[in-house]
Motif scaffolding. Structure first.
Motif, short mmCIF file in Angstrom:
data_model
loop_
_atom_site.label_atom_id
_atom_site.label_comp_id
_atom_site.label_asym_id
_atom_site.label_seq_id
_atom_site.Cartn_x
_atom_site.Cartn_y
_atom_site.Cartn_z
N LEU A 129 5.17 -2.21 2.39
CA LEU A 129 5.34 -1.18 1.36
C LEU A 129 4.58 0.09 1.73
O LEU A 129 5.08 1.20 1.54
CB LEU A 129 4.83 -1.70 0.01
N LEU A 130 3.38 -0.09 2.25
CA LEU A 130 2.55 1.07 2.57
C LEU A 130 3.11 1.90 3.72
O LEU A 130 2.81 3.09 3.83
CB LEU A 130 1.12 0.61 2.89
N THR A 131 3.94 1.31 4.58
CA THR A 131 4.45 2.06 5.74
C THR A 131 5.40 3.18 5.35
O THR A 131 5.66 4.06 6.15
CB THR A 131 5.15 1.13 6.75
N VAL A 132 5.92 3.17 4.10
CA VAL A 132 6.81 4.25 3.68
C VAL A 132 6.04 5.53 3.36
O VAL A 132 6.63 6.60 3.29
CB VAL A 132 7.67 3.85 2.46
N LEU A 133 4.75 5.40 3.15
CA LEU A 133 3.96 6.57 2.78
C LEU A 133 3.65 7.44 3.99
O LEU A 133 3.48 6.93 5.10
CB LEU A 133 2.64 6.14 2.15
N PRO A 134 3.53 8.76 3.78
CA PRO A 134 3.04 9.61 4.86
C PRO A 134 1.64 9.15 5.28
O PRO A 134 0.90 8.57 4.47
CB PRO A 134 2.99 11.00 4.23
N GLU A 135 1.29 9.42 6.52
CA GLU A 135 0.02 8.95 7.08
C GLU A 135 -1.18 9.28 6.22
O GLU A 135 -2.05 8.43 5.99
CB GLU A 135 -0.16 9.61 8.46
N THR A 164 -8.40 16.84 -2.70
CA THR A 164 -7.26 16.51 -1.84
C THR A 164 -7.07 15.01 -1.76
O THR A 164 -5.95 14.50 -1.86
CB THR A 164 -7.48 17.10 -0.42
N VAL A 165 -8.17 14.29 -1.59
CA VAL A 165 -8.11 12.83 -1.49
C VAL A 165 -7.60 12.22 -2.80
O VAL A 165 -6.74 11.33 -2.79
CB VAL A 165 -9.48 12.26 -1.09
N LYS A 166 -8.12 12.70 -3.93
CA LYS A 166 -7.64 12.19 -5.22
C LYS A 166 -6.14 12.40 -5.36
O LYS A 166 -5.41 11.52 -5.82
CB LYS A 166 -8.38 12.88 -6.37
N SER A 167 -5.68 13.57 -4.96
CA SER A 167 -4.26 13.88 -5.03
C SER A 167 -3.44 12.98 -4.11
O SER A 167 -2.37 12.49 -4.49
CB SER A 167 -4.05 15.36 -4.65
N GLN A 168 -3.94 12.73 -2.90
CA GLN A 168 -3.22 11.87 -1.95
C GLN A 168 -3.13 10.43 -2.46
O GLN A 168 -2.09 9.78 -2.34
CB GLN A 168 -3.89 11.92 -0.59
N ARG A 171 -0.60 10.51 -5.48
CA ARG A 171 0.78 10.68 -5.01
C ARG A 171 1.28 9.45 -4.28
O ARG A 171 2.43 9.05 -4.43
CB ARG A 171 0.88 11.90 -4.09
N GLY A 172 0.41 8.85 -3.47
CA GLY A 172 0.80 7.65 -2.74
C GLY A 172 1.16 6.51 -3.67
O GLY A 172 2.19 5.85 -3.51
N LEU A 173 0.31 6.27 -4.68
CA LEU A 173 0.59 5.20 -5.64
C LEU A 173 1.83 5.50 -6.47
O LEU A 173 2.63 4.61 -6.75
CB LEU A 173 -0.62 4.95 -6.54
N HIS A 174 1.99 6.76 -6.85
CA HIS A 174 3.18 7.15 -7.62
C HIS A 174 4.45 6.89 -6.81
O HIS A 174 5.43 6.35 -7.32
CB HIS A 174 3.08 8.63 -8.02
N ARG A 175 4.41 7.25 -5.54
CA ARG A 175 5.58 7.03 -4.65
C ARG A 175 5.88 5.54 -4.51
O ARG A 175 7.04 5.12 -4.58
CB ARG A 175 5.28 7.64 -3.28
N LEU A 176 4.85 4.73 -4.34
CA LEU A 176 5.06 3.29 -4.22
C LEU A 176 5.65 2.71 -5.50
O LEU A 176 6.54 1.85 -5.45
CB LEU A 176 3.74 2.59 -3.88
N ARG A 177 5.17 3.18 -6.64
CA ARG A 177 5.70 2.69 -7.92
C ARG A 177 7.17 3.06 -8.09
O ARG A 177 7.95 2.29 -8.64
CB ARG A 177 4.89 3.24 -9.08
N GLU A 178 7.53 4.27 -7.63
CA GLU A 178 8.93 4.70 -7.73
C GLU A 178 9.83 3.84 -6.85
O GLU A 178 10.92 3.45 -7.25
CB GLU A 178 9.08 6.15 -7.28
#
Length: 198
Positions: A129-135, A164-168, A171-178
């Motif tokens: 699942l995590l591999t779909v996220l940007p690095e 920046t880290v909080k945002s990343q 956004r990463g968790l939001h993308r995974l949930r979607e």
């Protein structure tokens, strides 16, 4: 108040070999878990973990005692892991793979078969699942919710501003949930990006 890692840096200062063994035992699980989540493959995570500890030992052999005393071992080791991974990503982009990664077998697990299968399936699923996220988002999510680093420490490891880290992470968790609502229902993702992992 003393930090939990002070005894480790003290041991490293007194006797590098004995101290390094203690360092390895204290952090091997978090280093491997982080490596597994960012690489997505068991064998790659084993290689990355081994290389990270080798690099750490070589670095410590050249450090003066005052530099060792100033270390925050967990952050330092995870920085090494991420740097090795990024370097590997850059190198891999420059040359084609001889064999597709999906065809390489994982080593057998000697533990209780059913428990090992269940744990490994969950680990693989989460790593996949995590591999779909940007690095940048993947690294931030893994450090926060797999390695269990406080957000401020994630910012230090990644060398990025706290906001920046909080945002990343968010956004990463939001993308995974979607992308994977079923995985969220099974509790693979935290409900709040700033909360501690379960």
């Amino acid at each position: 108040m003393s930090q939990p890692y002070e005894h480790l840096v003290g041991a490293l200062t007194e006797d590098l070999d004995a101290g390094f063994i203690a360092l390895f035992h204290a952090y091997r699980d978090v280093v491997f878990s982080t490596a597994l989540r960012i690489t997505g493959r068991w064998a790659d995570a084993e290689d990355l973990t081994a290389e990270a500890f080798l690099r750490a030992y070589r670095a410590l052999a050249g450090y003066r005692p005052d530099r060792i005393q100033a270390l925050r071992p967990r952050s330092w080791l995870l920085t090494i892991v991420l740097n090795l991974w990024r370097n590997g990503q850059r190198d891999a982009a420059r040359r084609p793979l001889a064999v597709p990664a999906e065809q390489a077998p994982d080593p057998p697990d000697p533990q209780d078969v059913q428990r090992a299968v269940n744990e490994r399936e969950t680990d693989r699923e989460l790593a996949q699942l995590l591999t779909v996220l940007p690095e940048d988002q993947r690294a931030a999510v893994v450090l926060r919710h797999v390695a269990d680093l406080p957000v401020a420490e994630v910012a230090i490891v990644l060398g990025r501003p706290l906001g920046t880290v909080k945002s990343q992470i968010s956004r990463g968790l939001h993308r995974l949930r979607e992308l994977y609502p079923a995985a969220e229902q099974r509790g693979l993702f935290p409900s709040n990006p700033t909360e501690a992992p379960k």
